[in-house]
Motif scaffolding. Sequence first.
Motif, mmCIF file in Angstrom:
data_model
loop_
_atom_site.group_PDB
_atom_site.id
_atom_site.type_symbol
_atom_site.label_atom_id
_atom_site.label_comp_id
_atom_site.label_asym_id
_atom_site.label_seq_id
_atom_site.Cartn_x
_atom_site.Cartn_y
_atom_site.Cartn_z
ATOM 1 N N PRO A 103 -60.136 -9.152 6.429
ATOM 2 C CA PRO A 103 -59.766 -8.891 7.492
ATOM 3 C C PRO A 103 -60.428 -10.086 8.560
ATOM 4 O O PRO A 103 -59.735 -9.940 9.770
ATOM 5 N N GLU A 104 -61.173 -10.756 8.240
ATOM 6 C CA GLU A 104 -61.914 -11.801 9.146
ATOM 7 C C GLU A 104 -61.183 -13.045 8.844
ATOM 8 O O GLU A 104 -61.574 -14.053 9.735
ATOM 9 N N SER A 105 -60.373 -13.386 8.040
ATOM 10 C CA SER A 105 -59.740 -15.025 7.807
ATOM 11 C C SER A 105 -58.412 -14.679 7.736
ATOM 12 O O SER A 105 -57.725 -14.063 6.812
ATOM 13 N N VAL A 106 -57.978 -15.092 8.841
ATOM 14 C CA VAL A 106 -56.295 -14.763 9.247
ATOM 15 C C VAL A 106 -55.774 -16.284 9.497
ATOM 16 O O VAL A 106 -56.527 -17.006 10.461
ATOM 17 N N SER A 107 -54.828 -16.723 8.919
ATOM 18 C CA SER A 107 -54.168 -18.144 9.511
ATOM 19 C C SER A 107 -52.672 -17.896 9.344
ATOM 20 O O SER A 107 -52.098 -16.937 8.601
ATOM 21 N N PRO A 108 -52.024 -18.734 10.070
ATOM 22 C CA PRO A 108 -50.404 -18.626 10.296
ATOM 23 C C PRO A 108 -49.917 -19.151 8.840
ATOM 24 O O PRO A 108 -50.373 -20.039 8.350
ATOM 25 N N TYR A 109 -49.052 -18.504 8.389
ATOM 26 C CA TYR A 109 -48.070 -19.159 7.214
ATOM 27 C C TYR A 109 -47.360 -20.401 7.509
ATOM 28 O O TYR A 109 -46.705 -20.582 8.811
ATOM 29 N N GLY A 110 -47.510 -21.425 6.740
ATOM 30 C CA GLY A 110 -47.164 -22.732 7.367
ATOM 31 C C GLY A 110 -46.109 -23.152 6.135
ATOM 32 O O GLY A 110 -45.739 -24.340 6.446
ATOM 33 N N GLY A 111 -45.524 -22.495 5.379
ATOM 34 C CA GLY A 111 -44.304 -22.637 4.589
ATOM 35 C C GLY A 111 -42.943 -22.523 4.884
ATOM 36 O O GLY A 111 -42.754 -22.030 6.081
ATOM 37 N N GLN A 112 -41.711 -22.882 4.294
ATOM 38 C CA GLN A 112 -40.374 -22.534 4.380
ATOM 39 C C GLN A 112 -40.406 -21.055 4.263
ATOM 40 O O GLN A 112 -40.899 -20.378 3.551
ATOM 41 N N ARG A 113 -38.923 -20.155 4.878
ATOM 42 C CA ARG A 113 -38.587 -19.236 4.579
ATOM 43 C C ARG A 113 -37.863 -19.026 3.644
ATOM 44 O O ARG A 113 -36.535 -18.373 3.734
ATOM 45 N N LYS A 114 -38.039 -19.610 2.332
ATOM 46 C CA LYS A 114 -37.368 -19.372 1.181
ATOM 47 C C LYS A 114 -38.128 -18.962 -0.039
ATOM 48 O O LYS A 114 -39.284 -19.302 0.167
ATOM 49 N N SER A 115 -37.576 -18.177 -0.755
ATOM 50 C CA SER A 115 -38.351 -17.489 -1.783
ATOM 51 C C SER A 115 -39.518 -18.371 -2.538
ATOM 52 O O SER A 115 -40.428 -18.415 -2.999
ATOM 53 N N ASP A 116 -38.628 -19.550 -3.138
ATOM 54 C CA ASP A 116 -39.678 -20.411 -3.920
ATOM 55 C C ASP A 116 -40.470 -21.306 -2.896
ATOM 56 O O ASP A 116 -41.762 -21.702 -3.567
ATOM 57 N N SER A 117 -40.312 -21.338 -1.736
ATOM 58 C CA SER A 117 -41.305 -22.050 -1.071
ATOM 59 C C SER A 117 -42.276 -21.122 -0.560
ATOM 60 O O SER A 117 -43.471 -21.389 -0.625
ATOM 61 N N ILE A 118 -42.246 -19.766 -0.425
ATOM 62 C CA ILE A 118 -43.110 -18.784 -0.385
ATOM 63 C C ILE A 118 -43.805 -18.559 -1.569
ATOM 64 O O ILE A 118 -45.253 -18.438 -1.250
ATOM 65 N N VAL A 119 -43.528 -18.677 -2.520
ATOM 66 C CA VAL A 119 -44.235 -18.687 -3.813
ATOM 67 C C VAL A 119 -44.887 -19.706 -4.071
ATOM 68 O O VAL A 119 -46.354 -19.455 -4.203
ATOM 69 N N SER A 120 -44.527 -21.002 -3.850
ATOM 70 C CA SER A 120 -45.473 -22.367 -3.665
ATOM 71 C C SER A 120 -46.598 -22.434 -3.117
ATOM 72 O O SER A 120 -47.581 -22.645 -3.353
ATOM 73 N N TYR A 121 -46.265 -21.773 -1.628
ATOM 74 C CA TYR A 121 -47.224 -22.006 -0.732
ATOM 75 C C TYR A 121 -48.414 -20.827 -1.101
ATOM 76 O O TYR A 121 -49.370 -21.287 -0.933
ATOM 77 N N MET A 122 -48.121 -19.653 -1.255
ATOM 78 C CA MET A 122 -49.092 -18.863 -1.531
ATOM 79 C C MET A 122 -49.894 -19.076 -2.943
ATOM 80 O O MET A 122 -51.244 -18.730 -2.997
ATOM 81 N N VAL A 123 -49.197 -19.615 -3.824
ATOM 82 C CA VAL A 123 -49.891 -20.012 -5.306
ATOM 83 C C VAL A 123 -51.090 -21.080 -4.788
ATOM 84 O O VAL A 123 -52.079 -21.021 -5.185
ATOM 85 N N LYS A 124 -50.469 -21.926 -3.829
ATOM 86 C CA LYS A 124 -51.489 -23.117 -3.367
ATOM 87 C C LYS A 124 -52.721 -22.174 -2.480
ATOM 88 O O LYS A 124 -53.747 -22.889 -2.873
ATOM 89 N N GLN A 125 -52.502 -21.187 -1.737
ATOM 90 C CA GLN A 125 -53.380 -20.767 -1.205
ATOM 91 C C GLN A 125 -54.327 -19.899 -2.073
ATOM 92 O O GLN A 125 -55.515 -19.735 -1.903
#
Length: 494
Positions: A103-125
């Motif tokens: 709840p204390e650590s929130v940041s905006p999503y900075g990737g593209q709105r495509k499934s592969d981009s979402i997966v790639s971005y979140m794996v990096k996170q």
Amino acid sequence: MKLFTTAIVSLLAAHAAASDVFTLTKASFDDFIGDHPLVLAEFFAPWCGHCKALAPEYEQAATILKEKGSEIALAKIDCTVDSELCSEHGIEGFPTLKVFRGPESVSPYGGQRKSDSIVSYMVKQSLPAVSVIADKEKLDSFKAADDIVIVGYFSDKESNFTFEKVAESLRDNFLFGAISDAELTKAEGVAEVPGVIVYKSFDDGKAVYSGEFSADNLIKFAKSESIPLMGEIGPSTYLSYIESGVPLAYIFVETSEQKESFIKSLTPIAKKYKGKVNIATIDAVAFGQHADNLNLKQQWPAFAIQDVETNLKYTFDQTKEITASDLDKFIMKFIEGEIKPTIKSQEAPEVQEGPVIVVTANTYEEIVMDSTKDVLVEYYATWCGHCKNLAPKYEELGAIFWNNADAKSKVLIAKIDTPNNDVPEDIRGFPTIKLFPANDKENPIEYTGPRTVEGLADFIKENGQFSVDGNAINALKSEQYEDAPDVADEHDEL
């Protein structure tokens, strides 16, 4: 038979309703965020067109992550149902995606709105900024984890620290690994340490860094090598081209045959100017309207260069046939500064009536860069719904400063129709609001707070050179209005 058919329909409906995206409400949100170490949350509205377009991509990304056995959770919140929860998280547009690490650590999503981009971005996170790689098997697995991975080879702490600094700044974009094993380093062809290799699924497969081992140099290298030699511009790649900081040359094509022909003839030119200009094709059928933003007519093929740092455009003469030799000369002249940019500008108003000053490309320097004033600029589009909602508030804000002589001499509230005027700022959404302080025009400050008169006035006070307090001016005016005598009571009745 009827019962059997009904059962099948029910089974199919249940299967269709199954989702790997968690639906959260105000009652369940806090517990869910607390129980999951990494969550991507989408705040949406059912009527929102962009939300509808994102929905299948978001669902597919959730399914891919689940099949990978990932602990990353994708969730969604309907802001028409849980408006209070969405308000608490400052949601002003849809869809808004945010990354939660508790709840204390929130940041905006900075990737593209495509499934592969979402997966790639979140794996990096989910990974550390730099993953330690101990052996060949882990290195091979790491290379296959994404289209682009960056591996550093070290034997000293100082170089490793520099690499970690680069990884922290680019962790949203790339996967970073580190190797200290001497035999593995030698096997990968790294002659000297420290060394860095960008492994990629395109072009030659990898690029080896050479030069001074500094954070700035490594960042430039990573961004440059992540761009294909002759790539294609689209929704999932556009941002990476812009963020590379390298001028972008567009070649608009209508057919796959035309595309392949230009790739074949322009690849040697792309190699020649690599690092100075990125050359890419763009589908004129799907994205032809983007030609308007580059000051091109919608007739194909067409060619233009965009300086992504200044946002200036340089168009190739559309009355001429496009040949590789002519484009080679055109790009060289651009690099040497021998070509003037093509400027798109509306006609400036003959008289500025206020309270919001209208800016055009031709008056931008004169008005926005006026060093005697703090200038707040709204970059808007006439078709933008959020801009239309902001308009009356922005007029009210302008009136506060316009109607006060002292404030008017120090603060200017302005707006510019961005699609119809070239601007030297990188504007990626509407409305975008920036303050250009009188004493620091080269470093404008973007406003990210609530789109209210009070919020914008506080922003000007806190960040402007003159610290003019618009809210205080407005409050004083209201008090004076309330204390004014009732003129009608001063007259004798007839």
